[in-house]
Design a protein around this motif. Structure first.
Motif, PDB file in Angstrom:
ATOM      1  N   LYS A 109       0.835  -1.196   0.000  1.00  0.00           N
ATOM      2  CA  LYS A 109       0.000   0.000   0.000  1.00  0.00           C
ATOM      3  C   LYS A 109       0.877   1.256   0.000  1.00  0.00           C
ATOM      4  CE  LYS A 109      -3.246  -2.494   2.923  1.00  0.00           C
ATOM      5  NZ  LYS A 109      -3.813  -2.561   4.284  1.00  0.00           N
ATOM      6  N   PHE A 110       0.489   2.214  -0.827  1.00  0.00           N
ATOM      7  CA  PHE A 110       1.242   3.468  -0.933  1.00  0.00           C
ATOM      8  C   PHE A 110       0.272   4.650  -0.876  1.00  0.00           C
ATOM      9  CE2 PHE A 110       3.834   0.259  -3.024  1.00  0.00           C
ATOM     10  CZ  PHE A 110       5.095   0.499  -2.490  1.00  0.00           C
ATOM     11  N   PRO A 111       0.704   5.752  -0.238  1.00  0.00           N
ATOM     12  CA  PRO A 111      -0.170   6.928  -0.139  1.00  0.00           C
ATOM     13  C   PRO A 111      -0.477   7.521  -1.510  1.00  0.00           C
ATOM     14  CG  PRO A 111       1.675   7.082   1.407  1.00  0.00           C
ATOM     15  CD  PRO A 111       1.978   5.949   0.479  1.00  0.00           C
ATOM     16  N   ILE A 169      -8.648   0.698  -2.512  1.00  0.00           N
ATOM     17  CA  ILE A 169      -8.257   1.916  -1.804  1.00  0.00           C
ATOM     18  C   ILE A 169      -8.598   1.753  -0.334  1.00  0.00           C
ATOM     19  CG2 ILE A 169      -8.477   4.428  -1.734  1.00  0.00           C
ATOM     20  CD1 ILE A 169      -9.619   4.347  -4.523  1.00  0.00           C
ATOM     21  N   PHE A 170      -7.704   2.268   0.504  1.00  0.00           N
ATOM     22  CA  PHE A 170      -7.905   2.207   1.950  1.00  0.00           C
ATOM     23  C   PHE A 170      -7.912   3.623   2.506  1.00  0.00           C
ATOM     24  CE2 PHE A 170      -6.254  -1.812   0.707  1.00  0.00           C
ATOM     25  CZ  PHE A 170      -6.721  -2.754   1.610  1.00  0.00           C
ATOM     26  N   SER A 174      -7.482   3.067   7.864  1.00  0.00           N
ATOM     27  CA  SER A 174      -8.408   1.944   7.773  1.00  0.00           C
ATOM     28  C   SER A 174      -7.681   0.679   7.331  1.00  0.00           C
ATOM     29  CB  SER A 174      -9.527   2.276   6.777  1.00  0.00           C
ATOM     30  OG  SER A 174     -10.362   1.159   6.577  1.00  0.00           O
ATOM     31  N   ILE A 175      -8.170  -0.453   7.817  1.00  0.00           N
ATOM     32  CA  ILE A 175      -7.612  -1.746   7.399  1.00  0.00           C
ATOM     33  C   ILE A 175      -8.560  -2.448   6.424  1.00  0.00           C
ATOM     34  CG2 ILE A 175      -6.276  -2.044   9.516  1.00  0.00           C
ATOM     35  CD1 ILE A 175      -8.486  -3.936  10.517  1.00  0.00           C
ATOM     36  N   ILE A 176      -9.712  -1.831   6.189  1.00  0.00           N
ATOM     37  CA  ILE A 176     -10.693  -2.404   5.272  1.00  0.00           C
ATOM     38  C   ILE A 176     -10.628  -1.655   3.953  1.00  0.00           C
ATOM     39  CG2 ILE A 176     -13.143  -2.876   4.865  1.00  0.00           C
ATOM     40  CD1 ILE A 176     -13.508  -2.952   7.898  1.00  0.00           C
ATOM     41  N   ARG A 207     -18.307   7.573   0.368  1.00  0.00           N
ATOM     42  CA  ARG A 207     -18.388   6.151   0.715  1.00  0.00           C
ATOM     43  C   ARG A 207     -17.035   5.616   1.156  1.00  0.00           C
ATOM     44  NH1 ARG A 207     -22.172   6.113  -3.611  1.00  0.00           N
ATOM     45  NH2 ARG A 207     -20.547   5.700  -5.148  1.00  0.00           N
ATOM     46  N   LEU A 208     -15.973   6.144   0.561  1.00  0.00           N
ATOM     47  CA  LEU A 208     -14.623   5.701   0.915  1.00  0.00           C
ATOM     48  C   LEU A 208     -14.212   6.227   2.279  1.00  0.00           C
ATOM     49  CD1 LEU A 208     -11.859   4.445   0.284  1.00  0.00           C
ATOM     50  CD2 LEU A 208     -11.306   6.502  -1.021  1.00  0.00           C
ATOM     51  N   PHE A 209     -14.472   7.518   2.512  1.00  0.00           N
ATOM     52  CA  PHE A 209     -14.101   8.142   3.786  1.00  0.00           C
ATOM     53  C   PHE A 209     -15.381   8.419   4.577  1.00  0.00           C
ATOM     54  CE2 PHE A 209     -10.951   9.605   0.619  1.00  0.00           C
ATOM     55  CZ  PHE A 209      -9.816   9.009   1.154  1.00  0.00           C
TER      56      PHE A 209
END
Length: 390
Positions: A109-111, A169-170, A174-176, A207-209
């Protein structure tokens, strides 16, 4: 016809090895200045890419805003309050936030920087984004930055080969994960604080955040009516809107971001310091070259002085040498720097580009550096007495 060869050139060319070493030293300093200025300019250019590509006449940001990568939200109602002014034609909002994108190949995972907006309206001067606005209206669809760093994996390459591409995308803490489909590409590029970008609709962003509220936005975009006086509207909005927001022109928004990186961050200070240090190192290097040359030809200078030549003539020889060294050292310096710029651009994806203004700045700096060194190195020559030499 007799060609007169300047004494300054004859002295420099007499000892070829020393002359070449001197040119190499000046070329090195020129390259050093080019690289410092190039990376500094890349910092400012990349940090303000979003501001440069937003459509609009005026922009609202929080009064607590520091930079695009560490911004603060403000109530969306401020946009509607601004819309109440006669000269404001329309308003749009932009949500920005960091997330993490999972590399579809290695799972790391990368920002990544997420820009969310209402796709029913075009707010970017990016053709690739505007051509795909209809796709963004679909749920769970994103546009991926094709100029992003390679850490995110071969997303752009797979899409270009018409392969279906989905990414996870996380939320930053978040771990989900949240799975989205890549429906198109655009080109914005990374910066010193951002590795890549995603464009999504604000509904997908919510929905993501899930901890975000649609009632708080990050950047407000105001479009004025034709013929409206931008500065007059800015003054009026600044006076009447609550103090939790700040109103800026595009130029002011860009300058605000640039000032943050230049003044309020360590990296801006380091770049400025390194440019100054490069100039000082160059002065010292050229001083040693010219002083050594004067010392080795002190008898010749004393002879010229005994023959009646004034200090002005002798000093002119040294300043001519400084000018010759500056020009001849600058030429390989700019050639090497152009090659290094291309290498740096390919390696970092940053806009490290050679330009006329950079070439002129370094040329003037190199000339000033060599002429300053010439002035400092002529103290011994000013007081030389032929009687002491012979």
């Amino acid at each position: 016809m007799t060609i007169k060869i300047p004494v300054a050139w004859l002295q420099l060319a007499r000892q070829r090895i020393r002359f070449l070493v001197a040119l190499a030293g000046i070329a090195f300093v020129a390259v050093l200045m080019f690289m410092q200025i190039g990376f500094q300019d890349a910092l400012y250019a990349s940090a303000t890419q979003v501001q440069k590509n937003l459509k609009g006449d005026l922009f609202l940001i929080s009064s607590q805003y520091k930079s695009l990568t560490s911004n603060q939200s403000f109530p969306r109602i401020r946009l509607y309050q601004a819309l109440g002014f006669d000269d404001v034609e329309s308003v749009n909002s932009l949500y920005v936030q960091f997330a993490k994108l999972k590399n579809p190949v290695n799972g790391r995972k990368f920002p990544i920087y997420v820009l969310g907006f209402d796709p029913s309206r075009s707010i970017f001067n990016l053709p690739e984004v505007n051509e795909n606005l209809n796709l963004l209206r679909r749920p769970n669809v994103v546009l991926f930055d094709s100029a992003a760093r390679p850490e995110f994996g071969p997303i752009a390459e797979k899409f270009a080969q018409q392969e279906p591409v989905s990414v996870e995308i996380f939320g930053y803490n978040s771990i989900i994960g949240y799975k989205v489909k890549v429906a198109g590409l655009f080109k914005l590029g990374p910066s010193f604080g951002v590795d890549g970008n995603l464009m999504i609709s604000y509904s997908t962003l919510m929905r993501l955040f899930q901890d975000r509220s649609a009632g708080y936005i990050d950047i407000g975009i105001l479009t004025l009516k034709p013929g409206a006086d931008r500065q007059k509207v800015l003054t009026m909005l600044s006076a009447h809107l609550p103090k939790d927001v700040r109103v800026l022109t595009r130029e002011g928004f860009i300058d605000f971001e640039r000032n943050y990186w230049s003044v309020r961050t360590p990296i801006g200070f380091i770049f400025n310091l390194m440019v100054i240090m490069g100039f000082v190192v160059g002065v010292v290097v050229v001083y040693q070259i010219l002083y050594s040359n004067i010392s080795s030809h002190l008898a010749e200078y004393a002879t010229l002085k005994a023959m009646g030549f004034k200090n002005k003539y002798l000093l002119g020889i040294v300043f001519q040498q400084a000018f010759i060294l500056a020009i001849l050292g600058y030429i390989p310096g700019i050639a090497i720097s152009t090659i290094l710029y291309n290498m740096a651009k390919n390696a970092t994806k940053l806009p490290v580009l050679m330009s006329y203004d950079k070439a002129l700045i370094v040329l003037i700096s190199t000339l000033l550096m060599c002429l300053t060194s010439a002035f400092l190195s002529t103290n011994k020559l000013r007081v030389v007495d032929p009687a002491d030499i012979f």
